[in-house]
Design a protein around this motif. Structure first.
Motif, PDB file in Angstrom:
ATOM      1  N   ALA A  70       0.840  -1.196   0.000  1.00 55.18           N
ATOM      2  CA  ALA A  70       0.000   0.000   0.000  1.00 55.18           C
ATOM      3  C   ALA A  70       0.876   1.247   0.000  1.00 55.18           C
ATOM      4  CB  ALA A  70      -0.911   0.005   1.214  1.00 55.18           C
ATOM      5  N   LEU A  71       0.620   2.154  -0.931  1.00 55.09           N
ATOM      6  CA  LEU A  71       1.322   3.433  -0.955  1.00 55.09           C
ATOM      7  C   LEU A  71       0.335   4.532  -0.583  1.00 55.09           C
ATOM      8  CD1 LEU A  71       3.382   3.163  -4.286  1.00 55.09           C
ATOM      9  CD2 LEU A  71       3.838   2.201  -2.036  1.00 55.09           C
ATOM     10  N   VAL A  72       0.557   5.138   0.560  1.00 58.18           N
ATOM     11  CA  VAL A  72      -0.340   6.183   1.034  1.00 58.18           C
ATOM     12  C   VAL A  72       0.235   7.528   0.614  1.00 58.18           C
ATOM     13  CG1 VAL A  72      -1.456   7.187   3.034  1.00 58.18           C
ATOM     14  CG2 VAL A  72      -0.920   4.748   3.001  1.00 58.18           C
ATOM     15  N   VAL A  73      -0.424   8.176  -0.327  1.00 55.74           N
ATOM     16  CA  VAL A  73       0.110   9.432  -0.867  1.00 55.74           C
ATOM     17  C   VAL A  73      -0.956  10.517  -0.811  1.00 55.74           C
ATOM     18  CG1 VAL A  73       1.534   8.104  -2.452  1.00 55.74           C
ATOM     19  CG2 VAL A  73      -0.641   9.025  -3.229  1.00 55.74           C
ATOM     20  N   ASN A  74      -0.526  11.756  -0.974  1.00 58.05           N
ATOM     21  CA  ASN A  74      -1.499  12.837  -1.048  1.00 58.05           C
ATOM     22  C   ASN A  74      -2.258  12.776  -2.364  1.00 58.05           C
ATOM     23  OD1 ASN A  74      -1.033  14.013   1.423  1.00 58.05           O
ATOM     24  ND2 ASN A  74       0.585  15.354   0.649  1.00 58.05           N
ATOM     25  N   ALA A  75      -1.498  12.722  -3.436  1.00 57.01           N
ATOM     26  CA  ALA A  75      -2.106  12.718  -4.765  1.00 57.01           C
ATOM     27  C   ALA A  75      -1.103  12.151  -5.739  1.00 57.01           C
ATOM     28  CB  ALA A  75      -2.479  14.137  -5.165  1.00 57.01           C
ATOM     29  N   ILE A  76      -1.584  11.645  -6.866  1.00 56.36           N
ATOM     30  CA  ILE A  76      -0.615  11.231  -7.867  1.00 56.36           C
ATOM     31  C   ILE A  76      -0.500  12.287  -8.949  1.00 56.36           C
ATOM     32  CG2 ILE A  76      -0.719   8.776  -7.505  1.00 56.36           C
ATOM     33  CD1 ILE A  76      -2.757   8.479  -9.528  1.00 56.36           C
ATOM     34  N   ASP A 106      -8.297  15.336  -0.828  1.00 62.33           N
ATOM     35  CA  ASP A 106      -9.678  15.363  -1.327  1.00 62.33           C
ATOM     36  C   ASP A 106     -10.523  14.197  -0.844  1.00 62.33           C
ATOM     37  OD1 ASP A 106      -8.684  17.426  -2.703  1.00 62.33           O
ATOM     38  OD2 ASP A 106      -9.004  16.583  -4.700  1.00 62.33           O
ATOM     39  N   HIS A 107      -9.973  13.333  -0.049  1.00 59.94           N
ATOM     40  CA  HIS A 107     -10.791  12.187   0.337  1.00 59.94           C
ATOM     41  C   HIS A 107     -11.304  12.392   1.749  1.00 59.94           C
ATOM     42  CE1 HIS A 107     -12.124   8.050   0.779  1.00 59.94           C
ATOM     43  NE2 HIS A 107     -12.067   7.999  -0.536  1.00 59.94           N
ATOM     44  N   SER A 108     -12.598  12.291   1.890  1.00 59.92           N
ATOM     45  CA  SER A 108     -13.201  12.631   3.159  1.00 59.92           C
ATOM     46  C   SER A 108     -12.667  11.766   4.291  1.00 59.92           C
ATOM     47  CB  SER A 108     -14.711  12.475   3.064  1.00 59.92           C
ATOM     48  OG  SER A 108     -15.013  11.198   2.546  1.00 59.92           O
ATOM     49  N   ASP A 109     -12.708  10.467   4.091  1.00 62.58           N
ATOM     50  CA  ASP A 109     -12.348   9.621   5.211  1.00 62.58           C
ATOM     51  C   ASP A 109     -11.112   8.782   4.910  1.00 62.58           C
ATOM     52  OD1 ASP A 109     -12.160   8.190   7.481  1.00 62.58           O
ATOM     53  OD2 ASP A 109     -14.264   7.621   7.543  1.00 62.58           O
ATOM     54  N   SER A 129       2.243  10.471   2.563  1.00 71.07           N
ATOM     55  CA  SER A 129       1.350  11.595   2.819  1.00 71.07           C
ATOM     56  C   SER A 129       1.583  12.218   4.182  1.00 71.07           C
ATOM     57  CB  SER A 129      -0.097  11.117   2.725  1.00 71.07           C
ATOM     58  OG  SER A 129      -0.961  12.139   3.136  1.00 71.07           O
ATOM     59  N   ASP A 130       1.517  13.534   4.220  1.00 71.34           N
ATOM     60  CA  ASP A 130       1.618  14.202   5.508  1.00 71.34           C
ATOM     61  C   ASP A 130       0.228  14.498   6.069  1.00 71.34           C
ATOM     62  OD1 ASP A 130       0.930  16.009   3.617  1.00 71.34           O
ATOM     63  OD2 ASP A 130       2.321  17.562   4.239  1.00 71.34           O
ATOM     64  N   MET A 131      -0.788  13.922   5.446  1.00 69.14           N
ATOM     65  CA  MET A 131      -2.139  14.201   5.900  1.00 69.14           C
ATOM     66  C   MET A 131      -2.667  13.130   6.837  1.00 69.14           C
ATOM     67  SD  MET A 131      -3.737  15.852   2.475  1.00 69.14           S
ATOM     68  CE  MET A 131      -4.834  16.829   3.483  1.00 69.14           C
ATOM     69  N   VAL A 132      -1.904  12.078   7.064  1.00 73.17           N
ATOM     70  CA  VAL A 132      -2.320  11.078   8.043  1.00 73.17           C
ATOM     71  C   VAL A 132      -1.326  11.098   9.187  1.00 73.17           C
ATOM     72  CG1 VAL A 132      -3.260   9.654   6.215  1.00 73.17           C
ATOM     73  CG2 VAL A 132      -1.012   9.162   7.090  1.00 73.17           C
TER      74      VAL A 132
ATOM     75  N   GLN B  86      -5.364  10.473 -11.481  1.00 74.61           N
ATOM     76  CA  GLN B  86      -5.783  11.006 -10.196  1.00 74.61           C
ATOM     77  C   GLN B  86      -7.308  11.014 -10.061  1.00 74.61           C
ATOM     78  OE1 GLN B  86      -3.921  12.392  -7.607  1.00 74.61           O
ATOM     79  NE2 GLN B  86      -5.819  12.748  -6.529  1.00 74.61           N
ATOM     80  N   LEU B  87      -7.963  11.518 -11.082  1.00 74.11           N
ATOM     81  CA  LEU B  87      -9.423  11.561 -11.060  1.00 74.11           C
ATOM     82  C   LEU B  87     -10.007  10.159 -10.934  1.00 74.11           C
ATOM     83  CD1 LEU B  87     -10.203  14.175 -13.848  1.00 74.11           C
ATOM     84  CD2 LEU B  87     -10.959  14.274 -11.478  1.00 74.11           C
ATOM     85  N   LEU B  88      -9.474   9.245 -11.721  1.00 70.60           N
ATOM     86  CA  LEU B  88     -10.024   7.895 -11.705  1.00 70.60           C
ATOM     87  C   LEU B  88      -9.829   7.233 -10.340  1.00 70.60           C
ATOM     88  CD1 LEU B  88     -11.404   5.590 -13.032  1.00 70.60           C
ATOM     89  CD2 LEU B  88      -9.252   4.900 -14.091  1.00 70.60           C
ATOM     90  N   VAL B  89      -8.661   7.413  -9.770  1.00 64.04           N
ATOM     91  CA  VAL B  89      -8.393   6.803  -8.474  1.00 64.04           C
ATOM     92  C   VAL B  89      -9.409   7.296  -7.441  1.00 64.04           C
ATOM     93  CG1 VAL B  89      -6.775   6.755  -6.538  1.00 64.04           C
ATOM     94  CG2 VAL B  89      -5.961   6.321  -8.851  1.00 64.04           C
TER      95      VAL B  89
END
Lengths: 332, 332
Positions: A70-76, A106-109, A129-132, B86-89
């Motif tokens: 699993a790669l947890v990122v902000n955005a690709i 952009d992801h709520s949860d 990601s620095d958002m988690v 990004q959009l698709l993900v």
DNA sequence: ATGCATTGTGCACACGATTACACAAACGGT
DNA sequence: ACCGTTTGTGTAATCGTGTGCACAATGCAT
């Protein structure tokens, strides 16, 4: 490969076709197991003919090993992260590991998203990601021992970390800008809550403090070009700053465009602009950015190194430290 | 969540803890199944306490449904594709589907990579990359019915496709450039073997032919800024062209920089440069590119639409057509 | 010819969930 | 009080592989 059958053939069916037991089919696909080479060849031939491949889901269930990462990122979409992600994906693929991407921006949860991924029994987790929060990652992936890209040494022994240090390079950059005569500094953050952002800012703040200066203004963007542009207009017009340190390269490019276009100011004479990350685009002729740069290859090497340590089941906490360098362009 | 147990708790163990059978555990996690609401609440409480979540691998094996989606792309580093990815993900994540990324660029054996992914019983496959042949995708994912981004209607009924048509927009753009007095056109491809590239080139070639013109030179890059820069130097210096149509936006930016920096030529007066894709970066103030643009949101809407048709198991071939538009900047 | 190590194969169970079926309890209607 | 329906739960089979164990066959040395 005969036919376009909708359903996939199973090991037991193939066994019947090859006149052996399903256990033997399995052995034919396991490199080192006791099986006659004649039998193996025959089975592989029949398998190829019927388009058989062992079911990785069933194998994972049995093995307790999914080969998923699993790669947890902000955005690709954002180039500042994408270069590293690209490198890592290649390295994983070379090891027959498949990456699952989790986009947090952009992801709520985000927590629910991470929980979902954790139910797939991923073998490794890499948190860019620095958002988690680190604690959330550890709780959710408590069976996996995540690899976290942090900017400070982590004491938690359920985590491996890559620590990035840019203090020295930030000092070099500030030194040059101050010698150029700039006086009013602003810091443009990418987020308002991230610990990564706070530490990056600290590198520069410390360098300023050493020279009896400080940030006059603190602004917040969202790592995007547009936010860099918009905030820079305010900083230059309202706050009259003459140096902007940006949270990443993309915002720096936006800020540079705003200075040039809206206010007619040029770098580095009228104003100094600094980026962070050192993405390829920053070196393009049209950008030529001065930036606090990280060696992406060394960075991903470190991640792969940690993954291999996990695979080898070496115990104890692991941490690798990397150092940033200053990359000079025409913006500071 | 008590303890940091390395091993994950299983449904049977939780059953013992809650004083029920493992079947009941399963029912507690299935939204519409016959179970007493008191029992469910109690089970969910115990589950939360012990950090239990059903194992998605085991569930997938039983269900014959993995909720994994393979995305076959050239690269994630290149902004020209990244925006769509990004959009698709995001859309997939909203549907509780997890994306597995397969990067084809730089990878020696794309087929083996796709075969690996196919063993994971992915529910859907979306092929963005122009580096894999449609036939290979169909053969390898014959149980999945891939969704392919093509540029021509596909007759193969084992494939759903999204067809993209830019003929009209290309005509508009060529019209403007010709009226501006440009005479010697070059086409700068991103690859030398891709069917997508051939079709894009055809849109512009047809528009030129309509006006009694043709491409004087055909050059080849690799979709990167550097290759755009390098090829443009040759095209302008050696071949004396005054208009370059590029295979994507990134190469166009490279070409524009080369014209300006190496040869001192400016757009659109001395030379016309056109990109393709319409990425956000093309609209940045420092770029302001004229480009053949595709509506990314509409594009991904179409992909999601096809995925949903697959889920609903509607039979027959499916194809959706999208049209490009011209987006005007200061480079042509 | 006998004993022993090695090789090749099948049987059966485990991995962790879902689900058809069976059955007991509860409930409502006459 | 009786029957039919609904509700809640357990039993057991299933999904497709991998692998320990048993066992036959073979090779080799005595």
């Amino acid at each position: 490969m005969s036919g376009m059958s909708r359903r996939r053939i199973t090991s037991k069916e193939l066994a019947k076709l090859a006149g052996v037991s399903s256990a033997t089919i399995s052995r034919a696909f396991s490199p080192d197991s006791r099986i006659g080479s004649a039998t193996r060849d025959r089975i592989l031939a029949v398998a190829r003919e019927h388009g058989y491949q062992p079911n990785a889901i069933a194998r994972s269930l049995n093995n307790q090993r999914s080969r998923l990462v699993a790669l947890v990122v902000n955005a690709i979409g954002n180039p500042c992260e994408a270069e590293e992600q690209q490198l890592l994906v290649h390295r994983l693929q070379a090891r027959q590991l498949l990456p699952i991407i989790l986009c947090c921006a952009d992801h709520s949860d985000r927590l629910q998203l991470m929980r979902l991924a954790s139910t797939y029994q991923v073998d490794h987790v890499v948190v860019f990601s620095d958002m988690v929060s680190m604690q959330d990652a550890v709780d959710i992936f408590h069976t996996t021992k995540p690899i976290i890209v942090s900017f400070e040494p982590l004491e938690n022994e359920n985590v491996s970390s890559i620590r990035i240090d840019g203090a020295e390079a930030a000092d070099e950059i500030i030194d040059k800008i101050v010698r150029d005569g700039k006086k009013r500094f602003a810091y443009l953050s990418g987020t308002n809550s991230s610990w990564i952002d706070k530490l990056r800012r600290k590198w520069f703040a410390d360098a300023l403090a050493k020279r009896g200066l400080a940030f006059e203004v603190q602004a917040f963007g969202d790592y995007s070009y547009d936010s860099g542009f918009k905030e820079a207009v305010l900083l230059l017009h309202r706050d009259k700053v003459d140096a902007i340190i940006c949270g990443n390269d993309v915002m720096a490019i936006g800020a540079r465009d705003a200075a040039r276009r809206v206010l007619g100011k040029n770098t580095p004479d009228d104003i100094a602009i600094v980026g962070q990350d050192g993405i390829a685009m920053a070196a393009w002729d049209c950008n030529d950015l001065t930036t606090l740069s990280l060696d992406h290859v060394a960075f991903i090497d470190a991640v792969v190194e940690l993954i291999e340590r996990h695979d080898a089941e070496i115990e104890g906490p692991h941490s690798i430290t990397l150092t940033c360098t200053a990359r000079w362009g025409s913006t500071a």
